[in-house]
Write an enzyme that holds these catalytic residues in place. Structure first.
Site, PDB file in Angstrom:
ATOM      1  CB  SER A 134      -0.891   0.014   1.250  1.00  0.00           C
ATOM      2  OG  SER A 134      -1.555   1.251   1.387  1.00  0.00           O
ATOM      3  CE1 TYR A 147      -3.539  -1.886   5.462  1.00  0.00           C
ATOM      4  CE2 TYR A 147      -3.109   0.383   4.808  1.00  0.00           C
ATOM      5  CZ  TYR A 147      -3.435  -0.918   4.485  1.00  0.00           C
ATOM      6  OH  TYR A 147      -3.650  -1.252   3.164  1.00  0.00           O
ATOM      7  CE  LYS A 151      -1.235  -3.638   3.502  1.00  0.00           C
ATOM      8  NZ  LYS A 151      -1.372  -4.961   2.851  1.00  0.00           N
TER       9      LYS A 151
END
Length: 252
Positions: A134, A147, A151
Site C-alpha cells: 500500500s 497499518y 505495510k
C-alpha cells in the site's frame, strides 16, 4: 500461448473472497488457472475454491498451504492479499487493535510465505510470491499508523525474501493506491481522488488483478525484489492540501 495465459497454473490468494482478492482470483481463473482462496468466513458465493483460515495463526497458514498442495497438486503463485485496518487515531487505538493490524498485514504474509517456501523451493519451476502492499507504507499514514507501519514492513519483507529465496522463488510487491471496492469504497472520496491522483480516479480491483497477472507471468521472469506502484501516477495524500491549483490545472 499468450504470456498472460495462466492455464494449468496453481494459485493461492489470501483474503480472496471479496474486494481486491476476489478480483485477483477471478482474473487468474479467467486466464485458465486453478485457484484456491481463503478467508475467515465462507462467502455467500465463492469466486473460487475456498479454504477457511485465519492466516494470522501460523498453524492455519500452514493448513492453507497443505490444502493447496492436496487440492491443486502444488503452488505456482502465492498472492498475500489479506489485510486492511479501520481508520482510528493512534492515540486512541487499543494495544490489542494495533497488534491485530500488524499481525494481519505483516506477520500473516510472513507465516503463509514461510509455509509455502519448501513447496515452491522443491518444485522444478520454483514459484512466485506477490505481496499486496500500500501507498500507506510508502508515506505517512495518519489515522492508520499501525497499518502504514505494517505495510512498510511488508515491502521490506518482500525485498528480503526475494534475496534469501532466489533464484527458485521470485518475490515482488504491488504498492497500491486508492482502490474503489465494496470494502474500501466509503473511505475513497471520488472528488478528492479526482483532484489528487493524476489519473483522476481510484483504481478498479480488476486493474490490481491485471498487475498480478503481469508479475506472475513469463514477461516478468527476471523481476524479483521489485515494488510496482499501481497508484494512478502518484497519490497526493488526502491529509495534505490539494496540489491542483490554477497554475497546475487538471489535464482535460
Amino acid at each position: 500461448m499468450h504470456p498472460l495465459d495462466a492455464s494449468g497454473r496453481r494459485v493461492v490468494v489470501t483474503g480472496g473472497t471479496r474486494g481486491i482478492g476476489a478480483a485477483i482470483a477471478r482474473a487468474f481463473l479467467n486466464a485458465g488457472a486453478r485457484v484456491l482462496v481463503c478467508g475467515r468466513t465462507e462467502p455467500g458465493s465463492a469466486v473460487a475454491d475456498f479454504f477457511r483460515a485465519d492466516v494470522r495463526d501460523p498453524e492455519q497458514a500452514a493448513a492453507l498451504i497443505a490444502a493447496a498442495v492436496k487440492q491443486l497438486g502444488g503452488i505456482d503463485v502465492l498472492i498475500n492479499n489479506a489485510g486492511g485496518a479501520p481508520p482510528v487515531s493512534a492515540n486512541t487505538a487499543s494495544p490489542r487493535l494495533h497488534a491485530k493490524v500488524i499481525e494481519l498485514n505483516l506477520l500473516a504474509p510472513l507465516h503463509v510465505s514461510q509455509a509455502a517456501y519448501p513447496v515452491l523451493r522443491d518444485q522444478p519451476g520454483g514459484g512466485h510470491i506477490i505481496m499486496i502492499g500500500s501507498m500507506s507504507g510508502a508515506r505517512p499514514s495518519p489515522g492508520t499508523a499501525a497499518y502504514g507501519a505494517a505495510k512498510a514492513g511488508l515491502h521490506h519483507l518482500a525485498g528480503s525474501l526475494a534475496m534469501e529465496w532466489a533464484p527458485k522463488i521470485r518475490v515482488n510487491t504491488l504498492v497500491v493506491g486508492p482502490v474503489d471496492t465494496e470494502t474500501h469504497g466509503p473511505q475513497v472520496d471520488p472528488q478528492a481522488v479526482a483532484r489528487t491522483v493524476p489519473m483522476g480516479r481510484a483504481a478498479m480491483p480488476a486493474e490490481i488483478a491485471d498487475a498480478c497477472l503481469l508479475l506472475a507471468s513469463p514477461l516478468a521472469g527476471y523481476v524479483s525484489g521489485a515494488e510496482l506502484a499501481v497508484h494512478g501516477g502518484g497519490e497526493w495524500p488526502g491529509y495534505l492540501a490539494d496540489p491542483r491549483t490554477e497554475a497546475y490545472p487538471p489535464q482535460k
